[in-house]
Design a protein around this motif. Sequence first.
Motif, PDB file in Angstrom:
ATOM      1  N   ALA A 114      39.859  29.692  48.708  1.00 43.14           N
ATOM      2  CA  ALA A 114      39.853  31.155  48.604  1.00 43.14           C
ATOM      3  C   ALA A 114      41.250  31.702  48.321  1.00 43.14           C
ATOM      4  O   ALA A 114      41.418  32.569  47.458  1.00 43.14           O
ATOM      5  CB  ALA A 114      39.282  31.771  49.881  1.00 43.14           C
ATOM      6  N   VAL A 115      42.265  31.192  49.009  1.00 45.74           N
ATOM      7  CA  VAL A 115      43.621  31.702  48.803  1.00 45.74           C
ATOM      8  C   VAL A 115      44.125  31.363  47.409  1.00 45.74           C
ATOM      9  O   VAL A 115      44.775  32.195  46.756  1.00 45.74           O
ATOM     10  CB  VAL A 115      44.581  31.167  49.901  1.00 45.74           C
ATOM     11  N   GLY A 120      45.677  33.426  42.249  1.00 42.59           N
ATOM     12  CA  GLY A 120      45.555  33.301  40.796  1.00 42.59           C
ATOM     13  C   GLY A 120      45.090  34.586  40.143  1.00 42.59           C
ATOM     14  O   GLY A 120      45.656  35.052  39.155  1.00 42.59           O
ATOM     15  N   ILE A 121      44.056  35.192  40.716  1.00 47.16           N
ATOM     16  CA  ILE A 121      43.536  36.436  40.149  1.00 47.16           C
ATOM     17  C   ILE A 121      44.531  37.575  40.322  1.00 47.16           C
ATOM     18  O   ILE A 121      44.747  38.366  39.417  1.00 47.16           O
ATOM     19  CB  ILE A 121      42.170  36.786  40.769  1.00 47.16           C
ATOM     20  N   ALA A 122      45.167  37.644  41.488  1.00 51.62           N
ATOM     21  CA  ALA A 122      46.114  38.734  41.755  1.00 51.62           C
ATOM     22  C   ALA A 122      47.318  38.693  40.820  1.00 51.62           C
ATOM     23  O   ALA A 122      47.885  39.733  40.495  1.00 51.62           O
ATOM     24  CB  ALA A 122      46.587  38.678  43.210  1.00 51.62           C
ATOM     25  N   VAL A 123      47.700  37.514  40.369  1.00 50.40           N
ATOM     26  CA  VAL A 123      48.879  37.393  39.500  1.00 50.40           C
ATOM     27  C   VAL A 123      48.497  37.344  38.027  1.00 50.40           C
ATOM     28  O   VAL A 123      49.021  38.102  37.212  1.00 50.40           O
ATOM     29  CB  VAL A 123      49.700  36.134  39.875  1.00 50.40           C
ATOM     30  N   ILE A 124      47.576  36.477  37.670  1.00 49.42           N
ATOM     31  CA  ILE A 124      47.279  36.211  36.255  1.00 49.42           C
ATOM     32  C   ILE A 124      46.576  37.375  35.570  1.00 49.42           C
ATOM     33  O   ILE A 124      46.953  37.764  34.463  1.00 49.42           O
ATOM     34  CB  ILE A 124      46.426  34.924  36.114  1.00 49.42           C
ATOM     35  N   VAL A 125      45.553  37.943  36.194  1.00 49.86           N
ATOM     36  CA  VAL A 125      44.774  39.000  35.525  1.00 49.86           C
ATOM     37  C   VAL A 125      45.623  40.230  35.210  1.00 49.86           C
ATOM     38  O   VAL A 125      45.629  40.690  34.063  1.00 49.86           O
ATOM     39  CB  VAL A 125      43.498  39.350  36.333  1.00 49.86           C
TER      40      VAL A 125
END
Length: 167
Positions: A114-115, A120-125
């Motif tokens: 989960a982390v 990944g989503i918080a940074v990459i998107v």
Amino acid sequence: LVLAAQLVARRRHFVAYGLVGALASSATSHALFGGPLALKIPLMLVMFAQTTLSAWLLGRDRDWIEGRDDSSRAWMRFGAIAVVAIPLLDGLVAAALIAVTSEADFGTTFIAWAVSIMLGIAVIVPLALRCRPGHVLRVDGWRALGVVTLLVLLAFTTELVFQQNSF
């Protein structure tokens, strides 16, 4: 990257982008790390469901996706849906699958899964959505410093998480 690609695509292409992204990710993971194919296929479907559901829920907010609306409400919606809720669900299902098919601890696997998805989503998107030629030219010094500081803190946090949960 799959979620970012789905968000900039037309809604009717969400499923195709999600399937191709999940297949490419699973094939890469299998080629690099091996593991039972019987586990890779359900995990691929979990990733597909996670990105497609996030894209479907966030895809209606075209102003945020295109960078015309950077209100705190739009960012909180992104954080609540794509960074917290969906990765927690994804982590529960993935950890259960891994715990059932191997001897991995459910709690440790859930936290690590989960982390890693959340970070990944918080940074990459946001980077993928905002780093377009028109947006890069409008960045001033204070914003750039803020982004660099955020990236350093996220990299440090990621390192701490995986130092504690290496298995």
